[in-house]
Design a protein around this motif. Sequence first.
Motif, PDB file in Angstrom:
ATOM      1  N   GLY A   1       0.826  -1.200   0.000  1.00 54.25           N
ATOM      2  CA  GLY A   1       0.000   0.000   0.000  1.00 54.25           C
ATOM      3  C   GLY A   1       0.858   1.246   0.000  1.00 54.25           C
ATOM      4  O   GLY A   1       2.044   1.208   0.359  1.00 54.25           O
ATOM      5  N   PRO A   2       0.286   2.381  -0.393  1.00 60.24           N
ATOM      6  CA  PRO A   2       1.053   3.632  -0.475  1.00 60.24           C
ATOM      7  C   PRO A   2       1.740   4.024   0.826  1.00 60.24           C
ATOM      8  O   PRO A   2       2.784   4.665   0.811  1.00 60.24           O
ATOM      9  CB  PRO A   2      -0.005   4.662  -0.871  1.00 60.24           C
ATOM     10  CG  PRO A   2      -1.055   3.871  -1.579  1.00 60.24           C
ATOM     11  CD  PRO A   2      -1.091   2.553  -0.894  1.00 60.24           C
ATOM     12  N   ALA A   3       1.163   3.655   1.965  1.00 59.33           N
ATOM     13  CA  ALA A   3       1.739   4.036   3.254  1.00 59.33           C
ATOM     14  C   ALA A   3       2.985   3.236   3.603  1.00 59.33           C
ATOM     15  O   ALA A   3       3.657   3.554   4.587  1.00 59.33           O
ATOM     16  CB  ALA A   3       0.699   3.875   4.366  1.00 59.33           C
ATOM     17  N   TYR A   4       3.311   2.188   2.814  1.00 57.42           N
ATOM     18  CA  TYR A   4       4.430   1.311   3.137  1.00 57.42           C
ATOM     19  C   TYR A   4       5.580   1.450   2.145  1.00 57.42           C
ATOM     20  O   TYR A   4       6.564   0.722   2.236  1.00 57.42           O
ATOM     21  CB  TYR A   4       3.951  -0.137   3.211  1.00 57.42           C
ATOM     22  CG  TYR A   4       2.813  -0.321   4.192  1.00 57.42           C
ATOM     23  CD1 TYR A   4       3.061  -0.539   5.541  1.00 57.42           C
ATOM     24  CD2 TYR A   4       1.490  -0.229   3.772  1.00 57.42           C
ATOM     25  CE1 TYR A   4       2.017  -0.678   6.449  1.00 57.42           C
ATOM     26  CE2 TYR A   4       0.432  -0.364   4.677  1.00 57.42           C
ATOM     27  CZ  TYR A   4       0.711  -0.581   6.003  1.00 57.42           C
ATOM     28  OH  TYR A   4      -0.320  -0.714   6.902  1.00 57.42           O
ATOM     29  N   THR A   5       5.456   2.357   1.180  1.00 63.15           N
ATOM     30  CA  THR A   5       6.575   2.673   0.307  1.00 63.15           C
ATOM     31  C   THR A   5       7.545   3.578   1.054  1.00 63.15           C
ATOM     32  O   THR A   5       7.237   4.093   2.132  1.00 63.15           O
ATOM     33  CB  THR A   5       6.084   3.373  -0.965  1.00 63.15           C
ATOM     34  OG1 THR A   5       5.475   4.632  -0.593  1.00 63.15           O
ATOM     35  CG2 THR A   5       5.045   2.525  -1.700  1.00 63.15           C
ATOM     36  N   PHE A   6       8.723   3.805   0.476  1.00 57.45           N
ATOM     37  CA  PHE A   6       9.717   4.621   1.177  1.00 57.45           C
ATOM     38  C   PHE A   6       9.211   6.056   1.376  1.00 57.45           C
ATOM     39  O   PHE A   6       9.263   6.572   2.505  1.00 57.45           O
ATOM     40  CB  PHE A   6      11.043   4.608   0.411  1.00 57.45           C
ATOM     41  CG  PHE A   6      12.212   5.041   1.233  1.00 57.45           C
ATOM     42  CD1 PHE A   6      12.813   4.176   2.135  1.00 57.45           C
ATOM     43  CD2 PHE A   6      12.734   6.329   1.108  1.00 57.45           C
ATOM     44  CE1 PHE A   6      13.889   4.574   2.913  1.00 57.45           C
ATOM     45  CE2 PHE A   6      13.805   6.732   1.873  1.00 57.45           C
ATOM     46  CZ  PHE A   6      14.385   5.863   2.775  1.00 57.45           C
ATOM     47  N   PRO A   7       8.699   6.725   0.349  1.00 57.02           N
ATOM     48  CA  PRO A   7       8.137   8.058   0.602  1.00 57.02           C
ATOM     49  C   PRO A   7       6.843   8.002   1.407  1.00 57.02           C
ATOM     50  O   PRO A   7       6.539   8.911   2.175  1.00 57.02           O
ATOM     51  CB  PRO A   7       7.902   8.615  -0.806  1.00 57.02           C
ATOM     52  CG  PRO A   7       7.816   7.431  -1.694  1.00 57.02           C
ATOM     53  CD  PRO A   7       8.718   6.406  -1.086  1.00 57.02           C
ATOM     54  N   GLY A   8       6.061   6.902   1.251  1.00 55.07           N
ATOM     55  CA  GLY A   8       4.804   6.780   1.986  1.00 55.07           C
ATOM     56  C   GLY A   8       5.016   6.651   3.486  1.00 55.07           C
ATOM     57  O   GLY A   8       4.215   7.138   4.280  1.00 55.07           O
ATOM     58  N   LEU A   9       6.097   5.978   3.890  1.00 52.69           N
ATOM     59  CA  LEU A   9       6.405   5.865   5.316  1.00 52.69           C
ATOM     60  C   LEU A   9       6.630   7.243   5.930  1.00 52.69           C
ATOM     61  O   LEU A   9       6.245   7.505   7.068  1.00 52.69           O
ATOM     62  CB  LEU A   9       7.646   4.993   5.520  1.00 52.69           C
ATOM     63  CG  LEU A   9       7.484   3.495   5.242  1.00 52.69           C
ATOM     64  CD1 LEU A   9       8.849   2.814   5.223  1.00 52.69           C
ATOM     65  CD2 LEU A   9       6.588   2.834   6.283  1.00 52.69           C
ATOM     66  N   GLN A  10       7.237   8.137   5.155  1.00 56.59           N
ATOM     67  CA  GLN A  10       7.483   9.492   5.653  1.00 56.59           C
ATOM     68  C   GLN A  10       6.199  10.334   5.617  1.00 56.59           C
ATOM     69  O   GLN A  10       5.893  11.047   6.583  1.00 56.59           O
ATOM     70  CB  GLN A  10       8.559  10.168   4.795  1.00 56.59           C
ATOM     71  CG  GLN A  10       9.882   9.407   4.766  1.00 56.59           C
ATOM     72  CD  GLN A  10      10.798   9.896   3.684  1.00 56.59           C
ATOM     73  OE1 GLN A  10      11.205  11.055   3.673  1.00 56.59           O
ATOM     74  NE2 GLN A  10      11.145   9.016   2.733  1.00 56.59           N
ATOM     75  N   LYS A  11       5.429  10.201   4.538  1.00 54.43           N
ATOM     76  CA  LYS A  11       4.237  11.028   4.375  1.00 54.43           C
ATOM     77  C   LYS A  11       3.097  10.587   5.274  1.00 54.43           C
ATOM     78  O   LYS A  11       2.440  11.415   5.929  1.00 54.43           O
ATOM     79  CB  LYS A  11       3.798  10.991   2.911  1.00 54.43           C
ATOM     80  CG  LYS A  11       2.535  11.782   2.626  1.00 54.43           C
ATOM     81  CD  LYS A  11       2.164  11.696   1.146  1.00 54.43           C
ATOM     82  CE  LYS A  11       0.865  12.463   0.869  1.00 54.43           C
ATOM     83  NZ  LYS A  11       0.480  12.370  -0.566  1.00 54.43           N
ATOM     84  N   HIS A  12       2.820   9.280   5.319  1.00 53.82           N
ATOM     85  CA  HIS A  12       1.637   8.778   6.020  1.00 53.82           C
ATOM     86  C   HIS A  12       1.933   8.260   7.423  1.00 53.82           C
ATOM     87  O   HIS A  12       1.039   8.238   8.270  1.00 53.82           O
ATOM     88  CB  HIS A  12       0.975   7.669   5.197  1.00 53.82           C
ATOM     89  CG  HIS A  12       0.557   8.112   3.825  1.00 53.82           C
ATOM     90  ND1 HIS A  12      -0.451   9.016   3.602  1.00 53.82           N
ATOM     91  CD2 HIS A  12       1.031   7.758   2.596  1.00 53.82           C
ATOM     92  CE1 HIS A  12      -0.598   9.218   2.302  1.00 53.82           C
ATOM     93  NE2 HIS A  12       0.294   8.459   1.664  1.00 53.82           N
ATOM     94  N   LYS A  13       3.166   7.791   7.656  1.00 55.68           N
ATOM     95  CA  LYS A  13       3.515   7.242   8.963  1.00 55.68           C
ATOM     96  C   LYS A  13       4.365   8.198   9.799  1.00 55.68           C
ATOM     97  O   LYS A  13       4.634   7.919  10.968  1.00 55.68           O
ATOM     98  CB  LYS A  13       4.279   5.920   8.804  1.00 55.68           C
ATOM     99  CG  LYS A  13       3.514   4.832   8.046  1.00 55.68           C
ATOM    100  CD  LYS A  13       2.348   4.309   8.856  1.00 55.68           C
ATOM    101  CE  LYS A  13       1.709   3.107   8.160  1.00 55.68           C
ATOM    102  NZ  LYS A  13       0.535   2.601   8.920  1.00 55.68           N
TER     103      LYS A  13
END
Length: 416
Positions: free
Chosen positions: A245-257
């Motif tokens: 999912g988008p929240a588990y990509t490298f940029p997604g971890l920063q943006k969503h997590k």
Amino acid sequence: MIGNQTKGRGFRGLLNYLESQKDAKLIGGNMGGNNARALAREFKISRQLNPEADRVVYHASLSLPENERLDEQTWNELANRYLEEMGFDSNQYVVYRHSNTEHDHIHICASRIRLDNGKIVHDSWDYKRSETIIRQLERDYGLQQTQSSHEKLSRNPSIGQQKRLEREQEEYINGERQTPQERPIKQQLQELIDRATQDKPTMPLLVERLQLQGVEVRHGLTRNGKSKGISYSWNDQKFSGTSLGPAYTFPGLQKHKGIDYQPQRDDELIEHLLKNPVQRIVVSQQLETSRQDSALTASPVRELERGSNQSFEVITAIVRYLELQEIEQSLTKSSLSETLPQLTEQLSAYQQQLANNKTTFDDLGAAIVNEEQRLSSQRAVDAISNFIEQSVVDDALAETLPQLTEQLSIYRQQLF
């Protein structure tokens, strides 16, 4: 509405499946056959137009939410529009409606070989195009809007996985299965990452936490220093960040997590962790829970990692040491306070049991001595009795032997 699509090689197998489901009904298409065998023969027409083509079977399913239903005519209109916009405007196809789940849904079996020129339908970006078409169909037919996969922060299990979970749960309830069903590895991994990111750690600390849980993390950089992406391997299964999912990509971890990542500070430490993974700690459930809790609340550790100018080896060693020391102290205090009264009570019981056993052993020793004395007396009595009996026998023989000898002599004279 949810859509799924696959490609295969055999029409007959797919048609048999679509026809065999409970309450399955052939509701539309552009073919003359009315059963799996007849339809499979008819699909050979398009096969003959391109005999060298591979994976010519196209299977799509469209499923509504539980609270929505469509009539057969509307389903047919919707299926026809979906196929045309996917590029199947000159292809053989049939539509089956299934009622074997709580979701009203249809299955489309189509040939990927066009009847007008014998070419294969172009399938580049077909999953993305399918989602775009389905969103438009929802608007046109007034259906409930479903979030696209790229809009979701995590990927849900597929329809096949959901059906398997439902089947295994039913088997467990009916006693046909010994153990309850397990959640998909993908979902378990998503939850594990969610727990590890609750306090918004730095990227190196997140990698270390995942490694401690047995997750192999992979990450790479391009020549200009940009991330190539991140992937995870857990329980012998590999997942890209995008597949989770988008929240588990490298940029997604920063943006969503909210993961804190600073390339100049973190890249060297991340590279070291990937080359020298932290070994998984195998502990009890209590220790594992305490480790997670202490890791999530260890703000001094995070501050130390943020502000320290020491080398990454020293930072990593301090982080691990403080986390494990905090866990060990917490567990030791907790375990002692919980178990000390039980241990005291158990020791008292052991003392009483030992005292009872000593009394029992003393009694047993006295009994053994008495028994030995009784047996010795009995052996003496038996010996005297045997001697008396033997003497009586000897005396009797001494008295009767002359008489027997004389009687035998008389018998011999009579015989001669």
